[in-house]
Write a protein that holds these residues in place. Structure first.
Motif, PDB file in Angstrom:
ATOM      1  N   LEU A   9       0.821  -1.208   0.000  1.00 37.76           N
ATOM      2  CA  LEU A   9       0.000   0.000   0.000  1.00 37.76           C
ATOM      3  C   LEU A   9       0.861   1.266   0.000  1.00 37.76           C
ATOM      4  O   LEU A   9       0.472   2.273  -0.597  1.00 37.76           O
ATOM      5  CB  LEU A   9      -0.967  -0.003   1.174  1.00 37.76           C
ATOM      6  N   CYS A  10       2.022   1.221   0.619  1.00 37.31           N
ATOM      7  CA  CYS A  10       2.960   2.361   0.529  1.00 37.31           C
ATOM      8  C   CYS A  10       3.405   2.562  -0.916  1.00 37.31           C
ATOM      9  O   CYS A  10       3.443   3.692  -1.414  1.00 37.31           O
ATOM     10  CB  CYS A  10       4.190   2.128   1.396  1.00 37.31           C
ATOM     11  N   LEU A  11       3.740   1.476  -1.587  1.00 40.05           N
ATOM     12  CA  LEU A  11       4.146   1.560  -2.995  1.00 40.05           C
ATOM     13  C   LEU A  11       2.994   2.044  -3.872  1.00 40.05           C
ATOM     14  O   LEU A  11       3.196   2.867  -4.768  1.00 40.05           O
ATOM     15  CB  LEU A  11       4.663   0.203  -3.482  1.00 40.05           C
ATOM     16  N   CYS A  12       1.793   1.549  -3.597  1.00 40.08           N
ATOM     17  CA  CYS A  12       0.614   2.004  -4.337  1.00 40.08           C
ATOM     18  C   CYS A  12       0.385   3.497  -4.109  1.00 40.08           C
ATOM     19  O   CYS A  12       0.102   4.237  -5.052  1.00 40.08           O
ATOM     20  CB  CYS A  12      -0.632   1.225  -3.919  1.00 40.08           C
ATOM     21  N   THR A  16       0.486   6.248  -6.949  1.00 42.56           N
ATOM     22  CA  THR A  16      -0.779   6.972  -7.157  1.00 42.56           C
ATOM     23  C   THR A  16      -0.573   8.481  -7.066  1.00 42.56           C
ATOM     24  O   THR A  16      -1.087   9.228  -7.901  1.00 42.56           O
ATOM     25  CB  THR A  16      -1.839   6.506  -6.153  1.00 42.56           C
ATOM     26  N   ILE A  17       0.181   8.934  -6.080  1.00 45.77           N
ATOM     27  CA  ILE A  17       0.376  10.381  -5.941  1.00 45.77           C
ATOM     28  C   ILE A  17       1.226  10.920  -7.088  1.00 45.77           C
ATOM     29  O   ILE A  17       0.966  12.012  -7.606  1.00 45.77           O
ATOM     30  CB  ILE A  17       0.957  10.778  -4.559  1.00 45.77           C
ATOM     31  N   LEU A  18       2.228  10.160  -7.515  1.00 45.72           N
ATOM     32  CA  LEU A  18       3.048  10.603  -8.650  1.00 45.72           C
ATOM     33  C   LEU A  18       2.203  10.704  -9.919  1.00 45.72           C
ATOM     34  O   LEU A  18       2.302  11.690 -10.668  1.00 45.72           O
ATOM     35  CB  LEU A  18       4.236   9.668  -8.856  1.00 45.72           C
ATOM     36  N   ASP A  29       1.288  13.616 -21.145  1.00 48.53           N
ATOM     37  CA  ASP A  29       2.424  12.758 -20.789  1.00 48.53           C
ATOM     38  C   ASP A  29       2.000  11.629 -19.848  1.00 48.53           C
ATOM     39  O   ASP A  29       2.525  10.511 -19.936  1.00 48.53           O
ATOM     40  CB  ASP A  29       3.545  13.573 -20.135  1.00 48.53           C
ATOM     41  N   ALA A  30       1.078  11.925 -18.946  1.00 52.19           N
ATOM     42  CA  ALA A  30       0.594  10.887 -18.030  1.00 52.19           C
ATOM     43  C   ALA A  30      -0.071   9.759 -18.814  1.00 52.19           C
ATOM     44  O   ALA A  30       0.201   8.583 -18.583  1.00 52.19           O
ATOM     45  CB  ALA A  30      -0.374  11.485 -17.016  1.00 52.19           C
ATOM     46  N   GLY A  53      -7.722  11.088  -4.004  1.00 49.62           N
ATOM     47  CA  GLY A  53      -8.549  10.425  -2.995  1.00 49.62           C
ATOM     48  C   GLY A  53      -8.076   9.007  -2.713  1.00 49.62           C
ATOM     49  O   GLY A  53      -8.012   8.578  -1.551  1.00 49.62           O
ATOM     50  N   GLU A  54      -7.730   8.267  -3.759  1.00 44.48           N
ATOM     51  CA  GLU A  54      -7.182   6.912  -3.574  1.00 44.48           C
ATOM     52  C   GLU A  54      -5.893   6.964  -2.771  1.00 44.48           C
ATOM     53  O   GLU A  54      -5.652   6.124  -1.907  1.00 44.48           O
ATOM     54  CB  GLU A  54      -6.892   6.257  -4.929  1.00 44.48           C
ATOM     55  N   PHE A  55      -5.057   7.941  -3.080  1.00 47.52           N
ATOM     56  CA  PHE A  55      -3.784   8.093  -2.378  1.00 47.52           C
ATOM     57  C   PHE A  55      -4.008   8.228  -0.873  1.00 47.52           C
ATOM     58  O   PHE A  55      -3.323   7.585  -0.080  1.00 47.52           O
ATOM     59  CB  PHE A  55      -3.031   9.316  -2.927  1.00 47.52           C
TER      60      PHE A  55
END
Length: 135
Positions: A9-12, A16-18, A29-30, A53-55
């Motif tokens: 979840l930390c990796l997610c 997610t924030i990036l 670009d995203a 929100g997911e982040f």
């Protein structure tokens, strides 16, 4: 002890924030990272907001699993599965004729976290049961 699901979840949360930041400030670009050409900046920024929100859910579950893990999983599993199924439906029934490939890419990107979270939860549960047996 940090559980595997917390690390995942930390990796997610980090990814997610990036992606949210990139999607907000540079949507073309995203989308290009996934091989998708999208020019609607407003819709992309709406998506960036939902990613934010997911982040927050992922980060909360990673650092305070007792409070946030169950609600996060209760949200993420149905959300990601329903999104994946809807993209596969659009792909299968050729609803978005010029975007079939994009539907598969998005379905894959949404399904991967479900699989990874499932694996991490199973590994954590197996580790817990081994510790109980060893006592």
């Amino acid at each position: 002890m940090v559980r595997k699901v917390q690390v995942l979840l930390c990796l997610c949360a980090l990814s997610t924030i990036l992606l949210s930041i990139l999607m907000f400030y540079n949507p073309p670009d995203a989308w290009a990272m996934f091989g998708i050409v999208e020019t609607d900046i407003f819709v992309s920024r709406i998506y960036a907001s939902t990613l934010l929100g997911e982040f927050t859910l992922q980060l909360g579950a990673a650092f305070q699993p007792e409070a946030y893990l169950k609600p996060t999983l209760a949200f993420m599993f149905p959300y990601k599965l329903a999104s994946t199924v809807s993209m596969l439906y659009l792909w299968q029934h050729d609803v978005l004729q010029s975007r079939r490939r994009d539907c598969l890419i998005v379905a894959f990107c949404w399904f991967v976290p479900v699989v990874l979270l499932s694996i991490a939860l199973i590994a954590d549960r197996n580790q817990k049961s081994r510790k109980v047996k060893n006592k």
